[in-house]
Motif scaffolding. Sequence first.
Motif, short mmCIF file in Angstrom:
data_model
loop_
_atom_site.label_atom_id
_atom_site.label_comp_id
_atom_site.label_asym_id
_atom_site.label_seq_id
_atom_site.Cartn_x
_atom_site.Cartn_y
_atom_site.Cartn_z
N ASN A 37 -50.91 25.84 -69.44
CA ASN A 37 -50.86 26.91 -70.45
C ASN A 37 -49.73 26.65 -71.41
OD1 ASN A 37 -52.81 29.09 -69.79
ND2 ASN A 37 -51.81 28.91 -67.82
N SER A 38 -49.88 27.14 -72.62
CA SER A 38 -48.77 27.02 -73.58
C SER A 38 -48.66 28.31 -74.37
CB SER A 38 -48.97 25.84 -74.51
OG SER A 38 -50.07 26.07 -75.36
N ILE A 39 -47.45 28.58 -74.80
CA ILE A 39 -47.18 29.72 -75.68
C ILE A 39 -46.63 29.09 -76.96
CG2 ILE A 39 -45.93 31.86 -76.01
CD1 ILE A 39 -45.70 32.05 -72.95
N PRO A 40 -47.48 28.85 -77.95
CA PRO A 40 -47.04 28.10 -79.13
C PRO A 40 -45.98 28.81 -79.97
CG PRO A 40 -49.26 28.94 -79.44
CD PRO A 40 -48.88 29.23 -78.02
N ASN A 41 -45.97 30.12 -80.01
CA ASN A 41 -45.00 30.86 -80.82
C ASN A 41 -43.98 31.57 -79.95
OD1 ASN A 41 -46.32 30.20 -83.25
ND2 ASN A 41 -47.85 31.75 -82.83
N PHE A 42 -43.45 30.84 -78.97
CA PHE A 42 -42.44 31.42 -78.09
C PHE A 42 -41.27 31.90 -78.95
CE2 PHE A 42 -39.67 31.75 -74.41
CZ PHE A 42 -40.56 32.06 -73.40
N PRO A 43 -40.66 33.03 -78.64
CA PRO A 43 -39.64 33.64 -79.51
C PRO A 43 -38.48 32.73 -79.90
CG PRO A 43 -40.23 35.15 -77.77
CD PRO A 43 -40.92 33.86 -77.48
N ASP A 44 -38.03 31.88 -78.99
CA ASP A 44 -36.85 31.06 -79.27
C ASP A 44 -36.88 29.79 -78.44
OD1 ASP A 44 -34.80 31.31 -81.08
OD2 ASP A 44 -33.73 32.83 -79.94
N ALA A 45 -36.51 28.68 -79.05
CA ALA A 45 -36.34 27.44 -78.29
C ALA A 45 -35.04 27.54 -77.50
CB ALA A 45 -36.30 26.25 -79.24
N GLY A 46 -34.94 26.77 -76.43
CA GLY A 46 -33.72 26.76 -75.64
C GLY A 46 -33.99 26.97 -74.17
N THR A 47 -32.96 27.35 -73.45
CA THR A 47 -33.04 27.54 -72.00
C THR A 47 -33.43 28.98 -71.68
OG1 THR A 47 -31.34 25.87 -71.68
CG2 THR A 47 -31.77 27.35 -69.83
N TRP A 48 -34.45 29.14 -70.85
CA TRP A 48 -34.91 30.46 -70.39
C TRP A 48 -34.96 30.46 -68.88
CZ3 TRP A 48 -36.96 34.65 -73.40
CH2 TRP A 48 -36.91 34.44 -74.78
N HIS A 49 -34.78 31.62 -68.27
CA HIS A 49 -34.87 31.77 -66.81
C HIS A 49 -36.17 32.47 -66.49
CE1 HIS A 49 -33.23 33.76 -62.92
NE2 HIS A 49 -33.91 32.68 -62.66
N GLU A 50 -36.99 31.85 -65.65
CA GLU A 50 -38.24 32.48 -65.21
C GLU A 50 -37.92 33.21 -63.92
OE1 GLU A 50 -41.47 33.89 -63.73
OE2 GLU A 50 -40.63 32.26 -62.57
N LEU A 51 -38.09 34.53 -63.91
CA LEU A 51 -37.63 35.37 -62.80
C LEU A 51 -38.52 35.34 -61.56
CD1 LEU A 51 -36.49 38.52 -64.79
CD2 LEU A 51 -35.06 36.73 -63.81
N MET A 52 -39.83 35.29 -61.71
CA MET A 52 -40.73 35.40 -60.56
C MET A 52 -40.59 34.21 -59.60
SD MET A 52 -41.96 38.31 -61.25
CE MET A 52 -43.29 38.53 -60.11
N TYR A 53 -40.40 33.01 -60.16
CA TYR A 53 -40.27 31.80 -59.34
C TYR A 53 -38.85 31.25 -59.36
CZ TYR A 53 -45.30 32.12 -59.29
OH TYR A 53 -46.58 32.57 -59.12
N ASN A 54 -37.93 31.98 -60.01
CA ASN A 54 -36.52 31.64 -60.06
C ASN A 54 -36.28 30.19 -60.49
OD1 ASN A 54 -33.78 32.16 -59.91
ND2 ASN A 54 -33.65 31.53 -57.78
N LYS A 55 -36.76 29.88 -61.69
CA LYS A 55 -36.56 28.53 -62.20
C LYS A 55 -36.10 28.58 -63.65
CE LYS A 55 -41.44 28.04 -63.26
NZ LYS A 55 -42.65 27.30 -63.03
N ILE A 56 -35.43 27.53 -64.06
CA ILE A 56 -34.94 27.38 -65.42
C ILE A 56 -35.96 26.52 -66.18
CG2 ILE A 56 -33.09 26.46 -66.87
CD1 ILE A 56 -32.29 28.92 -65.20
N VAL A 57 -36.32 26.96 -67.39
CA VAL A 57 -37.26 26.19 -68.20
C VAL A 57 -36.63 25.93 -69.57
CG1 VAL A 57 -39.32 27.06 -67.04
CG2 VAL A 57 -38.45 28.26 -69.02
N GLU A 58 -36.96 24.79 -70.13
CA GLU A 58 -36.50 24.42 -71.46
C GLU A 58 -37.68 24.56 -72.42
OE1 GLU A 58 -33.47 23.76 -72.52
OE2 GLU A 58 -32.67 24.02 -70.50
N VAL A 59 -37.49 25.39 -73.42
CA VAL A 59 -38.54 25.64 -74.41
C VAL A 59 -38.18 24.89 -75.68
CG1 VAL A 59 -39.68 27.41 -75.80
CG2 VAL A 59 -39.01 27.91 -73.44
N GLY A 60 -39.13 24.08 -76.16
CA GLY A 60 -38.92 23.33 -77.39
C GLY A 60 -39.34 24.13 -78.61
N GLU A 61 -39.19 23.53 -79.77
CA GLU A 61 -39.56 24.20 -81.03
C GLU A 61 -41.05 24.54 -81.08
OE1 GLU A 61 -37.58 25.28 -83.48
OE2 GLU A 61 -35.85 24.64 -82.31
#
Length: 77
Positions: A37-61
């Motif tokens: 899956n992808s979210i093409p218009n994610f609000p902001d690039a950068g580091t986000w924390h996913e709470l349900m699975y407790n993982k760090i994700v890097e979002v690009g432009e």
Amino acid sequence: MFPENAQTKVLVYYRWSDEGTRAVVVANFLDIYLSGNSIPNFPDAGTWHELMYNKIVEVGEKGFKFDLPESSAQVFV
């Protein structure tokens, strides 16, 4: 809120506060595992924390790709 996909029954919801706190919720209402899956218009690039699975994700432009198990949701903050 982002447009939902009626065919795949995936809903993406974005909330924010005046203080700068942001959250993106992605919910899969199907009983099948969705991969890539992808979210093409994610609000902001950068580091986000996913709470349900407790993982760090890097979002690009251009957003990012992720898997979404059946009948589940992920929360990114």
